[in-house]
Design a protein around this motif. Structure first.
Motif, PDB file in Angstrom:
ATOM      1  N   ALA A 151     -19.631  -3.845  -2.925  1.00 16.60           N
ATOM      2  CA  ALA A 151     -20.391  -4.970  -3.460  1.00 16.60           C
ATOM      3  C   ALA A 151     -21.859  -4.597  -3.522  1.00 16.60           C
ATOM      4  O   ALA A 151     -22.256  -3.550  -3.021  1.00 16.60           O
ATOM      5  N   ILE A 164     -18.213 -14.284   4.276  1.00 16.69           N
ATOM      6  CA  ILE A 164     -18.190 -14.073   2.830  1.00 16.69           C
ATOM      7  C   ILE A 164     -16.842 -14.579   2.329  1.00 16.69           C
ATOM      8  O   ILE A 164     -15.798 -14.240   2.900  1.00 16.69           O
ATOM      9  N   VAL A 212     -13.887 -14.318  -0.020  1.00 14.30           N
ATOM     10  CA  VAL A 212     -13.229 -13.308  -0.841  1.00 14.30           C
ATOM     11  C   VAL A 212     -12.091 -14.017  -1.561  1.00 14.30           C
ATOM     12  O   VAL A 212     -11.145 -14.486  -0.925  1.00 14.30           O
ATOM     13  N   LEU A 260     -16.564 -12.819  -4.957  1.00 14.21           N
ATOM     14  CA  LEU A 260     -17.310 -12.830  -3.701  1.00 14.21           C
ATOM     15  C   LEU A 260     -18.404 -13.889  -3.727  1.00 14.21           C
ATOM     16  O   LEU A 260     -19.075 -14.085  -4.744  1.00 14.21           O
ATOM     17  N   ARG A 266     -21.369 -15.493  -0.736  1.00 17.91           N
ATOM     18  CA  ARG A 266     -21.888 -15.660   0.627  1.00 17.91           C
ATOM     19  C   ARG A 266     -21.824 -17.130   1.020  1.00 17.91           C
ATOM     20  O   ARG A 266     -21.859 -18.015   0.165  1.00 17.91           O
TER      21      ARG A 266
END
Length: 124
Positions: free
Chosen positions: A28, A41, A43, A83, A85
């Motif tokens: 990433a 994170i 996924v 992805l 955060r």
């Protein structure tokens, strides 16, 4: 918590399988900025904890129950993943609040195209 807004597409570079678990390593860029070991994170919408970090990738443990209740068990080396955060409480959310924790699984029973959208019927 997450907003549900994908920040980037990552690539699975390694999967280390345990007897009932796995460790995913994902290449990433964007989500690595400011990320520390222990951060969350999402996924493919599933909250994972960063257990290892490099300049170009992060790793996360995937427990038995997560593999049983999500599509992460179907990933392979080279798979692309969404992805995101975890959201910062001091900023604009830009989407909606989602937990990233799996409550169950379903089966796609039907799909129907509707102009630039797709409707999914999911049986649980």
């Amino acid at each position: 918590m997450f907003t549900g807004i994908v920040e980037e597409i990552g690539t699975v570079t390694q999967i280390r399988h345990g007897p009932h678990s796995a460790i995913l390593t994902i290449a990433a860029e964007t989500v690595l900025k400011t990320t520390k070991i222990g951060d969350s994170i999402a996924v493919n919408g599933i909250c994972l904890t960063v257990t290892d970090l490099s300049d170009t990738s992060f790793s996360a443990d995937v427990m038995h129950e997560t593999l049983n209740r999500s599509a992460l068990s179907r990933l392979g080396t080279g798979s692309h993943v969404n992805l995101e955060r975890a959201m910062a409480a001091n900023g604009r959310f830009g989407g909606h609040i989602v937990s990233g924790h799996i409550d169950g699984t379903g089966c796609i029973a039907a799909t129907c195209r509707d102009d630039n959208a797709v409707w999914y019927t999911v049986e649980t």
